[in-house]
Design a protein around this motif. Structure first.
Motif, PDB file in Angstrom:
ATOM      1  N   VAL A 262       0.834  -1.202   0.000  1.00  0.00           N
ATOM      2  CA  VAL A 262       0.000   0.000   0.000  1.00  0.00           C
ATOM      3  C   VAL A 262       0.874   1.260   0.000  1.00  0.00           C
ATOM      4  N   ALA A 263       1.990   1.214   0.717  1.00  0.00           N
ATOM      5  CA  ALA A 263       2.926   2.337   0.696  1.00  0.00           C
ATOM      6  C   ALA A 263       3.481   2.537  -0.707  1.00  0.00           C
ATOM      7  N   ARG A 264       3.800   1.443  -1.370  1.00  0.00           N
ATOM      8  CA  ARG A 264       4.305   1.512  -2.745  1.00  0.00           C
ATOM      9  C   ARG A 264       3.213   2.031  -3.691  1.00  0.00           C
ATOM     10  N   ALA A 265       1.995   1.565  -3.501  1.00  0.00           N
ATOM     11  CA  ALA A 265       0.882   2.015  -4.342  1.00  0.00           C
ATOM     12  C   ALA A 265       0.676   3.515  -4.208  1.00  0.00           C
ATOM     13  N   ARG A 266       0.755   4.018  -2.994  1.00  0.00           N
ATOM     14  CA  ARG A 266       0.614   5.461  -2.774  1.00  0.00           C
ATOM     15  C   ARG A 266       1.768   6.207  -3.454  1.00  0.00           C
ATOM     16  N   GLN A 267       2.954   5.630  -3.391  1.00  0.00           N
ATOM     17  CA  GLN A 267       4.137   6.267  -3.957  1.00  0.00           C
ATOM     18  C   GLN A 267       4.033   6.399  -5.474  1.00  0.00           C
ATOM     19  N   ILE A 268       3.482   5.363  -6.135  1.00  0.00           N
ATOM     20  CA  ILE A 268       3.373   5.383  -7.595  1.00  0.00           C
ATOM     21  C   ILE A 268       1.999   5.859  -8.048  1.00  0.00           C
ATOM     22  N   GLN A 269       1.169   6.282  -7.082  1.00  0.00           N
ATOM     23  CA  GLN A 269      -0.153   6.835  -7.349  1.00  0.00           C
ATOM     24  C   GLN A 269      -1.062   5.844  -8.070  1.00  0.00           C
ATOM     25  N   ALA A 270      -1.043   4.593  -7.605  1.00  0.00           N
ATOM     26  CA  ALA A 270      -1.928   3.573  -8.168  1.00  0.00           C
ATOM     27  C   ALA A 270      -3.363   3.818  -7.712  1.00  0.00           C
ATOM     28  N   ASP A 271      -4.303   3.683  -8.629  1.00  0.00           N
ATOM     29  CA  ASP A 271      -5.709   3.932  -8.289  1.00  0.00           C
ATOM     30  C   ASP A 271      -6.314   2.761  -7.536  1.00  0.00           C
ATOM     31  N   VAL A 272      -6.021   1.527  -7.994  1.00  0.00           N
ATOM     32  CA  VAL A 272      -6.608   0.326  -7.409  1.00  0.00           C
ATOM     33  C   VAL A 272      -5.507  -0.693  -7.141  1.00  0.00           C
ATOM     34  N   VAL A 273      -5.569  -1.332  -5.977  1.00  0.00           N
ATOM     35  CA  VAL A 273      -4.682  -2.443  -5.665  1.00  0.00           C
ATOM     36  C   VAL A 273      -5.533  -3.709  -5.621  1.00  0.00           C
ATOM     37  N   VAL A 274      -5.037  -4.788  -6.233  1.00  0.00           N
ATOM     38  CA  VAL A 274      -5.803  -6.023  -6.328  1.00  0.00           C
ATOM     39  C   VAL A 274      -4.954  -7.187  -5.843  1.00  0.00           C
ATOM     40  N   THR A 275      -5.605  -8.191  -5.268  1.00  0.00           N
ATOM     41  CA  THR A 275      -4.873  -9.392  -4.865  1.00  0.00           C
ATOM     42  C   THR A 275      -5.787 -10.604  -4.886  1.00  0.00           C
ATOM     43  N   ALA A 276      -5.159 -11.783  -4.983  1.00  0.00           N
ATOM     44  CA  ALA A 276      -5.854 -13.056  -4.777  1.00  0.00           C
ATOM     45  C   ALA A 276      -5.510 -13.529  -3.378  1.00  0.00           C
ATOM     46  N   SER A 277      -6.458 -14.181  -2.722  1.00  0.00           N
ATOM     47  CA  SER A 277      -6.222 -14.555  -1.334  1.00  0.00           C
ATOM     48  C   SER A 277      -7.178 -15.650  -0.903  1.00  0.00           C
ATOM     49  N   THR A 278      -6.699 -16.516   0.012  1.00  0.00           N
ATOM     50  CA  THR A 278      -7.604 -17.451   0.674  1.00  0.00           C
ATOM     51  C   THR A 278      -8.239 -16.786   1.884  1.00  0.00           C
ATOM     52  N   GLY A 279      -7.871 -15.545   2.128  1.00  0.00           N
ATOM     53  CA  GLY A 279      -8.476 -14.803   3.225  1.00  0.00           C
ATOM     54  C   GLY A 279      -7.553 -13.828   3.904  1.00  0.00           C
ATOM     55  N   ASN A 280      -6.402 -14.292   4.400  1.00  0.00           N
ATOM     56  CA  ASN A 280      -5.532 -13.432   5.195  1.00  0.00           C
ATOM     57  C   ASN A 280      -4.896 -12.300   4.403  1.00  0.00           C
ATOM     58  N   ALA A 281      -4.335 -12.613   3.238  1.00  0.00           N
ATOM     59  CA  ALA A 281      -3.708 -11.562   2.431  1.00  0.00           C
ATOM     60  C   ALA A 281      -4.749 -10.539   1.992  1.00  0.00           C
ATOM     61  N   GLY A 282      -5.930 -11.037   1.646  1.00  0.00           N
ATOM     62  CA  GLY A 282      -6.989 -10.131   1.233  1.00  0.00           C
ATOM     63  C   GLY A 282      -7.456  -9.248   2.372  1.00  0.00           C
TER      64      GLY A 282
END
Length: 417
Positions: free
Chosen positions: A122-142
């Motif tokens: 999330v810190a990296r996403a803010r740094q590069i001004q990403a609009d949306v962050v997405v992930t696959a997860s069984t639960g914890n990572a999500g």
């Protein structure tokens, strides 16, 4: 960019500039390691510059991270890490070992180790001004991504298998992420996430795919160094670290953290790292036992959903984490994982199945002679048992039901005597 100077492919060793590559190596698809300016860090910082800090979170290690300070003061984003280390002497005596620590990652804001990776992403996403962050997860990572994103108003999309534990799905929804349940397994959700990120320009957090996930996870190694290793008498036997393994990114990140400390000259000797997998999801362990780095997919079936993976995406580095540190891999059946939940519970530590897997691995390592009673040991509990209450209930006997009378209570107590 601070101390972030580029990437290096874990397979072919090719170096890339920070703005050239964001995910895997374009030559061979190998995972990328983040490169830091070790010389620059050593010139500007000493051990005391880190250990004297009053910020008790992963952000105390900003000089060793490849991101800028993300802000978010007063939010859960600033509370990730610096999880407690317990010394359960009763368990140590039962095991017959002299020194045992349990580091409890269930105390993170969303109750799992995965907050570390998500906070850095999330810190990296803010740094590069990403609009949306997405992930696959069984639960914890999500849940971790949803929680960290919610803390600073970052949009997040989560793909999870429809079989994910309801408690984990509830976290995703409560944190306000866009949740999409996939009629398939984790690996299929993973592939769909990458396709979606390429199609819509979303920033992909996927474990073992985004290099910054390992950078977040390495902060556990930095804490283990500061909380435990610096307090071990010089010249002692190396610390043995037991960690459960699914995709392989946690064990890889911990290895990376210790390697960074060695490169800086701040670590006397490399700890021995032991990866533990369920017998029903043992693709990395299988490769280790065969003496290869070729990860062959399995049909994963285990009660430990957080480490249930057909094809680990960070398998090569996960194998190396054990092999290069004189550690090993251990596999345990689900029955022993459930027993480990109960064992840890008896000393007040509530672990989800994946977290208890590491403790089950320690017990087996002692039986197999992989470690000795004199070796100092740390077990990593990667998540709270509240993540999967259904599994926890399988680890213990059901509570009795009695009539609300003193006579009924006396009868019950007599039967229990």
């Amino acid at each position: 960019m601070g101390n972030f100077v580029g990437y290096r492919c874990s397979l072919c060793g090719t170096d890339y500039q920070p703005d050239q590559v964001t995910y895997t190596c374009p030559k061979d698809g190998g995972n990328l390691d983040v490169l830091l300016d070790y010389a620059g860090i050593k010139n500007r910082f000493q051990v005391n510059d880190i250990t004297s800090r009053k910020d008790y979170s992963i952000w105390r290690y900003l000089p060793l991270l490849p991101v800028e300070d993300p802000g978010g003061e007063g939010t859960p984003l600033r509370m990730v890490g610096w999880t407690p280390v317990y010394t359960p002497q009763r368990l140590a005596r039962e095991l017959g070992i002299k020194t045992l620590w349990v580091k409890d990652e269930g105390r993170n804001p969303t109750a799992s180790f995965k907050d570390r990776a998500s906070a850095v992403v999330v810190a990296r996403a803010r740094q590069i001004q990403a609009d949306v962050v997405v992930t696959a997860s069984t639960g914890n990572a999500g849940a971790a991504l949803a929680g960290m994103a919610a803390a600073i108003g970052q949009k997040a999309v989560i793909f999870a298998p429809k079989t994910a534990p309801p408690a984990k799905v509830a976290q995703l929804l409560v944190f306000g992420a866009q949740v999409i349940l996939v009629d398939g397994n984790y690996d299929q959700a993973f592939d769909l996430t990458i396709q979606a990120s390429q199609e819509f320009g979303w920033y992909c957090r996927n474990t073992g795919y985004n290099p910054f996930t390992a950078e977040g996870k390495k902060t556990a190694a930095l804490e283990i160094w500061e909380q435990v290793i610096l307090n071990i008498r010089p010249g002692s036997r190396p610390l043995c670290v037991f960690v459960s393994v699914g995709d392989g990114n946690i064990i890889s990140g911990i290895h990376k953290g210790f390697k960074d400390l060695l490169a800086l000259g701040w670590l006397e000797q490399m700890p021995r790292i032991f990866g533990v997998q369920s017998e029903g999801s043992a693709a990395v362990a299988n490769a280790y036992f065969k003496g290869t780095e070729v990860i062959e997919p399995v049909s994963a079936q285990t009660i430990a959903d957080s480490i249930s993976v057909d094809l680990p995406r960070d398998g090569v580095r996960a194998v190396r984490a054990a092999r290069q540190t004189n550690g090993a891999y251990i596999t345990v059946p689900d029955g022993e994982i459930l027993k480990a939940i109960a064992d840890l519970g008896r000393v007040g530590i509530f672990a989800e199945p994946a977290g208890a897997t590491a403790y089950a691995g320690l017990k087996k390592a002692l039986q197999q002679g992989l470690i000795t009673p004199d070796d100092p040991v740390l077990v990593l509990n990667t998540g709270s048992g509240l993540k999967d209450v259904r599994a926890a209930m399988q680890a213990v006997k059901e509570a009795p039901i009695i009539e609300p009378t003193l006579a009924a209570l006396k009868t019950h107590l007599k039967q229990m005597a």
